[in-house]
Write a protein that holds these residues in place. Structure first.
Motif, mmCIF file in Angstrom:
data_model
loop_
_atom_site.group_PDB
_atom_site.id
_atom_site.type_symbol
_atom_site.label_atom_id
_atom_site.label_comp_id
_atom_site.label_asym_id
_atom_site.label_seq_id
_atom_site.Cartn_x
_atom_site.Cartn_y
_atom_site.Cartn_z
ATOM 1 N N LEU A 1 0.826 -1.205 0.000
ATOM 2 C CA LEU A 1 0.000 0.000 0.000
ATOM 3 C C LEU A 1 0.865 1.262 0.000
ATOM 4 O O LEU A 1 0.539 2.251 -0.651
ATOM 5 C CB LEU A 1 -0.926 0.000 1.217
ATOM 6 N N ARG A 2 1.994 1.211 0.719
ATOM 7 C CA ARG A 2 2.878 2.378 0.763
ATOM 8 C C ARG A 2 3.409 2.718 -0.628
ATOM 9 O O ARG A 2 3.416 3.884 -1.035
ATOM 10 C CB ARG A 2 4.038 2.107 1.713
ATOM 11 N N THR A 3 3.826 1.696 -1.359
ATOM 12 C CA THR A 3 4.301 1.917 -2.725
ATOM 13 C C THR A 3 3.173 2.437 -3.600
ATOM 14 O O THR A 3 3.362 3.344 -4.417
ATOM 15 C CB THR A 3 4.857 0.617 -3.312
ATOM 16 N N GLY A 4 1.976 1.874 -3.437
ATOM 17 C CA GLY A 4 0.825 2.325 -4.213
ATOM 18 C C GLY A 4 0.452 3.768 -3.931
ATOM 19 O O GLY A 4 0.092 4.520 -4.843
ATOM 20 N N ILE A 5 0.548 4.169 -2.666
ATOM 21 C CA ILE A 5 0.231 5.554 -2.314
ATOM 22 C C ILE A 5 1.212 6.511 -2.988
ATOM 23 O O ILE A 5 0.808 7.540 -3.537
ATOM 24 C CB ILE A 5 0.263 5.733 -0.775
ATOM 25 N N ALA B 1 2.917 5.952 -5.721
ATOM 26 C CA ALA B 1 2.623 5.933 -7.151
ATOM 27 C C ALA B 1 1.389 6.772 -7.458
ATOM 28 O O ALA B 1 1.349 7.519 -8.443
ATOM 29 C CB ALA B 1 2.420 4.494 -7.624
ATOM 30 N N ALA B 2 0.368 6.672 -6.612
ATOM 31 C CA ALA B 2 -0.854 7.458 -6.794
ATOM 32 C C ALA B 2 -0.566 8.955 -6.720
ATOM 33 O O ALA B 2 -1.099 9.748 -7.503
ATOM 34 C CB ALA B 2 -1.889 7.072 -5.737
ATOM 35 N N LEU B 3 0.295 9.342 -5.781
ATOM 36 C CA LEU B 3 0.651 10.757 -5.666
ATOM 37 C C LEU B 3 1.471 11.219 -6.867
ATOM 38 O O LEU B 3 1.434 12.399 -7.220
ATOM 39 C CB LEU B 3 1.427 10.989 -4.368
ATOM 40 N N GLY B 4 2.211 10.295 -7.501
ATOM 41 C CA GLY B 4 2.916 10.645 -8.728
ATOM 42 C C GLY B 4 1.948 11.017 -9.840
ATOM 43 O O GLY B 4 2.148 12.004 -10.560
ATOM 44 N N VAL B 5 0.874 10.228 -9.980
ATOM 45 C CA VAL B 5 -0.150 10.532 -10.983
ATOM 46 C C VAL B 5 -0.814 11.870 -10.670
ATOM 47 O O VAL B 5 -0.997 12.718 -11.549
ATOM 48 C CB VAL B 5 -1.206 9.411 -11.032
ATOM 49 N N ALA B 6 -1.171 12.075 -9.394
ATOM 50 C CA ALA B 6 -1.841 13.317 -9.007
ATOM 51 C C ALA B 6 -0.929 14.528 -9.190
ATOM 52 O O ALA B 6 -1.393 15.613 -9.557
ATOM 53 C CB ALA B 6 -2.299 13.218 -7.548
ATOM 54 N N THR B 7 0.370 14.350 -8.939
ATOM 55 C CA THR B 7 1.311 15.452 -9.145
ATOM 56 C C THR B 7 1.348 15.868 -10.607
ATOM 57 O O THR B 7 1.363 17.064 -10.927
ATOM 58 C CB THR B 7 2.720 15.043 -8.684
ATOM 59 N N PRO C 1 9.150 3.120 -2.869
ATOM 60 C CA PRO C 1 8.096 4.124 -3.019
ATOM 61 C C PRO C 1 8.536 5.327 -3.850
ATOM 62 O O PRO C 1 7.757 5.845 -4.657
ATOM 63 C CB PRO C 1 7.795 4.521 -1.566
ATOM 64 N N ALA C 2 9.792 5.767 -3.674
ATOM 65 C CA ALA C 2 10.276 6.913 -4.449
ATOM 66 C C ALA C 2 10.334 6.582 -5.940
ATOM 67 O O ALA C 2 9.948 7.395 -6.790
ATOM 68 C CB ALA C 2 11.657 7.330 -3.954
ATOM 69 N N ARG C 3 10.806 5.383 -6.254
ATOM 70 C CA ARG C 3 10.875 4.975 -7.659
ATOM 71 C C ARG C 3 9.476 4.842 -8.265
ATOM 72 O O ARG C 3 9.266 5.197 -9.425
ATOM 73 C CB ARG C 3 11.626 3.648 -7.759
ATOM 74 N N ALA C 4 8.538 4.319 -7.485
ATOM 75 C CA ALA C 4 7.161 4.198 -7.968
ATOM 76 C C ALA C 4 6.555 5.575 -8.232
ATOM 77 O O ALA C 4 5.851 5.777 -9.229
ATOM 78 C CB ALA C 4 6.320 3.429 -6.952
ATOM 79 N N ALA D 1 8.137 6.955 -11.442
ATOM 80 C CA ALA D 1 7.691 6.211 -12.620
ATOM 81 C C ALA D 1 6.294 6.635 -13.046
ATOM 82 O O ALA D 1 6.048 6.914 -14.221
ATOM 83 C CB ALA D 1 7.726 4.710 -12.328
ATOM 84 N N LEU D 2 5.367 6.713 -12.093
ATOM 85 C CA LEU D 2 3.992 7.098 -12.442
ATOM 86 C C LEU D 2 3.903 8.567 -12.813
ATOM 87 O O LEU D 2 3.082 8.951 -13.656
ATOM 88 C CB LEU D 2 3.049 6.780 -11.285
ATOM 89 N N LEU D 3 4.755 9.401 -12.206
ATOM 90 C CA LEU D 3 4.809 10.811 -12.593
ATOM 91 C C LEU D 3 5.218 10.933 -14.056
ATOM 92 O O LEU D 3 4.586 11.660 -14.842
ATOM 93 C CB LEU D 3 5.793 11.560 -11.700
#
Length: 207
Positions: A35-39, A41-47, A113-116, A119-121
């Protein structure tokens, strides 16, 4: 001020809610990791959504005109990145499944988490649909009335908050999916279905 807040929320949910390749990858990534990695990654998309909302609010019509010549290369780049992720996800899933059955290899460490986040950003920033979407909204607003810098800031923050809330919901769903599908076969099927959906969406992006 209220109008800018509501407009930003609607804009953020409008671009975030439709489930596409990025959302599918986010759910799959969270299911395979944590979940931590997913969060993150989700914030990368939102950013990325927030940055595009900011650029669109500041750029206006000049932004839409500047993007027109590079729209096709951006679409190709986005499709190629998504196709690569789909193929890599499928190959990794099959390799892990075989390795688990043969008990000869351990799974590689999951992405940090930082890499995720990064990547999503990057994946979301490659999507030209997002910036065109926000630019169209801003152009429609500016056609009728002037927008103050404060209202622009409220619009951008509201768009980011809306996108972040939806992406975090998807990450939570991915974490729940990962807990349910604890078996190696369940994870294999989930990864292959996810890769197939991402690949189809990448092809559709080019058509």
């Amino acid at each position: 001020m209220t109008a800018a807040l509501v407009a930003g929320l609607l804009a953020g949910y409008g671009i975030a809610v439709p489930v596409g390749a990025v959302a599918t990858y986010l759910v799959s990534l969270t299911a395979r990791t944590s979940l931590r990695t997913g969060i993150c990654a989700a914030l990368g998309v939102a950013t990325a959504d927030g940055l595009y909302a900011l650029v669109a609010a500041l750029g206006g019509s000049a932004l839409a005109a500047a993007l027109r010549p590079v729209l096709v290369p951006l679409r190709w780049a986005s499709a190629l990145v998504l196709a690569f992720l789909a193929v890599r996800g499928a190959v990794t899933a099959v390799r892990h499944y075989r390795g688990h059955r043969l008990a000869t290899r351990s799974a590689p460490p999951p992405p940090s988490p930082a890499r995720a986040y990064l990547a999503l950003l990057g994946i979301t920033l490659l999507n030209p649909t997002t910036v065109i979407y926000f630019a169209a909204l801003v152009l429609g607003t500016r056609a009728t009335e002037a927008v103050s810098p404060l209202e622009q800031g409220v619009f951008v923050l509201a768009a980011f908050a809306a996108s972040a809330s939806w992406q975090l919901l998807l990450a939570g769903g991915g974490a729940l999916l990962g807990r349910v599908l604890t078996g190696s076969r369940g994870r294999l099927v989930t990864a292959l279905v996810s890769s197939g959906v991402i690949l189809l969406l990448a092809v559709r992006m080019l058509l």
